[in-house]
Design a protein around this motif. Sequence first.
Motif, PDB file in Angstrom:
ATOM      1  N   LEU A   1       0.802  -1.260  -0.113  1.00  0.00           N
ATOM      2  CA  LEU A   1      -0.072  -0.102   0.243  1.00  0.00           C
ATOM      3  C   LEU A   1       0.759   1.085   0.063  1.00  0.00           C
ATOM      4  CD1 LEU A   1      -2.827   0.991  -0.008  1.00  0.00           C
ATOM      5  CD2 LEU A   1      -2.758   0.844   2.478  1.00  0.00           C
ATOM      6  N   PRO A   2       1.979   1.295   0.711  1.00  0.00           N
ATOM      7  CA  PRO A   2       2.851   2.589   0.755  1.00  0.00           C
ATOM      8  C   PRO A   2       3.504   2.662  -0.559  1.00  0.00           C
ATOM      9  CG  PRO A   2       3.378   1.608   2.691  1.00  0.00           C
ATOM     10  CD  PRO A   2       2.409   0.748   1.698  1.00  0.00           C
ATOM     11  N   PHE A   3       3.817   1.753  -1.313  1.00  0.00           N
ATOM     12  CA  PHE A   3       4.312   1.987  -2.765  1.00  0.00           C
ATOM     13  C   PHE A   3       3.389   2.381  -3.835  1.00  0.00           C
ATOM     14  CE2 PHE A   3       6.887  -1.357  -0.614  1.00  0.00           C
ATOM     15  CZ  PHE A   3       8.250  -0.507  -0.607  1.00  0.00           C
ATOM     16  N   ARG A   4       2.039   1.942  -3.478  1.00  0.00           N
ATOM     17  CA  ARG A   4       0.973   2.331  -4.524  1.00  0.00           C
ATOM     18  C   ARG A   4       0.614   3.908  -4.198  1.00  0.00           C
ATOM     19  NH1 ARG A   4      -3.507  -2.298  -4.037  1.00  0.00           N
ATOM     20  NH2 ARG A   4      -2.174  -4.023  -4.577  1.00  0.00           N
ATOM     21  N   LEU A   5       0.790   4.353  -2.793  1.00  0.00           N
ATOM     22  CA  LEU A   5       0.601   5.662  -2.578  1.00  0.00           C
ATOM     23  C   LEU A   5       1.543   6.532  -3.049  1.00  0.00           C
ATOM     24  CD1 LEU A   5      -0.910   5.570   1.103  1.00  0.00           C
ATOM     25  CD2 LEU A   5      -2.140   6.040  -1.084  1.00  0.00           C
ATOM     26  N   LEU A   6       2.850   6.213  -2.969  1.00  0.00           N
ATOM     27  CA  LEU A   6       3.868   6.872  -3.517  1.00  0.00           C
ATOM     28  C   LEU A   6       3.999   7.021  -4.828  1.00  0.00           C
ATOM     29  CD1 LEU A   6       6.730   8.029  -2.852  1.00  0.00           C
ATOM     30  CD2 LEU A   6       7.449   5.899  -3.310  1.00  0.00           C
ATOM     31  N   GLY A   7       3.569   5.861  -5.689  1.00  0.00           N
ATOM     32  CA  GLY A   7       3.273   6.157  -7.190  1.00  0.00           C
ATOM     33  C   GLY A   7       2.436   7.157  -7.446  1.00  0.00           C
ATOM     34  N   PHE A   8       1.282   6.911  -6.724  1.00  0.00           N
ATOM     35  CA  PHE A   8       0.131   7.906  -6.990  1.00  0.00           C
ATOM     36  C   PHE A   8       0.541   9.307  -6.807  1.00  0.00           C
ATOM     37  CE2 PHE A   8      -3.903  10.214  -5.557  1.00  0.00           C
ATOM     38  CZ  PHE A   8      -4.518  10.042  -6.676  1.00  0.00           C
ATOM     39  N   ALA A   9       1.297   9.595  -5.863  1.00  0.00           N
ATOM     40  CA  ALA A   9       1.787  10.868  -5.436  1.00  0.00           C
ATOM     41  C   ALA A   9       2.770  11.258  -6.701  1.00  0.00           C
ATOM     42  CB  ALA A   9       2.234  10.993  -4.194  1.00  0.00           C
ATOM     43  N   ILE A  10       3.739  10.565  -7.076  1.00  0.00           N
ATOM     44  CA  ILE A  10       4.431  10.868  -7.991  1.00  0.00           C
ATOM     45  C   ILE A  10       3.757  11.119  -9.323  1.00  0.00           C
ATOM     46  CG2 ILE A  10       6.441   9.774  -9.515  1.00  0.00           C
ATOM     47  CD1 ILE A  10       7.730   8.478  -7.111  1.00  0.00           C
ATOM     48  N   ASP A  11       3.107  10.246  -9.816  1.00  0.00           N
ATOM     49  CA  ASP A  11       1.914  10.396 -10.904  1.00  0.00           C
ATOM     50  C   ASP A  11       1.417  11.712 -10.972  1.00  0.00           C
ATOM     51  OD1 ASP A  11       1.063   9.754 -13.345  1.00  0.00           O
ATOM     52  OD2 ASP A  11      -0.707   8.975 -12.338  1.00  0.00           O
TER      53      ASP A  11
ATOM     54  N   LEU B   1       1.077  17.693 -12.520  1.00  0.00           N
ATOM     55  CA  LEU B   1       1.163  18.908 -12.368  1.00  0.00           C
ATOM     56  C   LEU B   1       2.435  19.866 -13.003  1.00  0.00           C
ATOM     57  CD1 LEU B   1       0.135  21.221 -10.503  1.00  0.00           C
ATOM     58  CD2 LEU B   1       1.886  20.667  -8.825  1.00  0.00           C
ATOM     59  N   ILE B   2       3.559  19.117 -13.119  1.00  0.00           N
ATOM     60  CA  ILE B   2       4.594  19.802 -13.959  1.00  0.00           C
ATOM     61  C   ILE B   2       4.344  19.928 -15.124  1.00  0.00           C
ATOM     62  CG2 ILE B   2       6.995  19.352 -14.380  1.00  0.00           C
ATOM     63  CD1 ILE B   2       7.437  18.030 -11.777  1.00  0.00           C
ATOM     64  N   LYS B   3       3.713  18.765 -15.805  1.00  0.00           N
ATOM     65  CA  LYS B   3       3.422  18.615 -17.332  1.00  0.00           C
ATOM     66  C   LYS B   3       2.373  19.932 -17.545  1.00  0.00           C
ATOM     67  CE  LYS B   3       0.321  16.279 -19.312  1.00  0.00           C
ATOM     68  NZ  LYS B   3      -0.312  15.379 -19.880  1.00  0.00           N
ATOM     69  N   ASN B   4       1.250  20.059 -16.719  1.00  0.00           N
ATOM     70  CA  ASN B   4       0.417  21.195 -16.869  1.00  0.00           C
ATOM     71  C   ASN B   4       0.912  22.535 -16.686  1.00  0.00           C
ATOM     72  OD1 ASN B   4      -1.757  19.305 -17.725  1.00  0.00           O
ATOM     73  ND2 ASN B   4      -2.104  18.895 -15.330  1.00  0.00           N
ATOM     74  N   ILE B   5       1.868  22.829 -15.921  1.00  0.00           N
ATOM     75  CA  ILE B   5       2.393  23.851 -15.627  1.00  0.00           C
ATOM     76  C   ILE B   5       3.202  24.447 -17.052  1.00  0.00           C
ATOM     77  CG2 ILE B   5       4.223  25.291 -14.272  1.00  0.00           C
ATOM     78  CD1 ILE B   5       3.058  23.865 -11.912  1.00  0.00           C
ATOM     79  N   LEU B   6       4.091  23.374 -17.505  1.00  0.00           N
ATOM     80  CA  LEU B   6       4.638  23.574 -18.530  1.00  0.00           C
ATOM     81  C   LEU B   6       3.956  23.731 -19.710  1.00  0.00           C
ATOM     82  CD1 LEU B   6       7.750  21.122 -17.933  1.00  0.00           C
ATOM     83  CD2 LEU B   6       7.765  23.577 -17.893  1.00  0.00           C
ATOM     84  N   MET B   7       2.809  23.016 -19.777  1.00  0.00           N
ATOM     85  CA  MET B   7       2.094  23.174 -21.133  1.00  0.00           C
ATOM     86  C   MET B   7       1.033  24.322 -21.302  1.00  0.00           C
ATOM     87  SD  MET B   7       3.154  20.831 -23.150  1.00  0.00           S
ATOM     88  CE  MET B   7       2.047  20.750 -24.190  1.00  0.00           C
TER      89      MET B   7
END
Length: 63
Positions: free
Chosen positions: A33-43, A48-54
């Motif tokens: 479960l922590p790895f899933r939450l970490l993957g969700f946060a990274i995604d 967010l970075i992609k939307n800011i750049l675009m």
Amino acid sequence: MLNFLLWLILLVLCWPIAILAIILYPIVWLLLLPFRLLGFAIDLSFDLIKNILMLPFNILKKA
């Protein structure tokens, strides 16, 4: 008779595996479960970075 014998062998071999899977599945799920939450946060961070750049290109596209 052979089918019954094969079924008995399958019963003897598989029920311990089935019980082990029933017991271990929730434990493994909780450990992952922590790895899933970490993957969700990274995604979400990458989105967010992609939307800011675009954002400038999206603004120019609508204008």
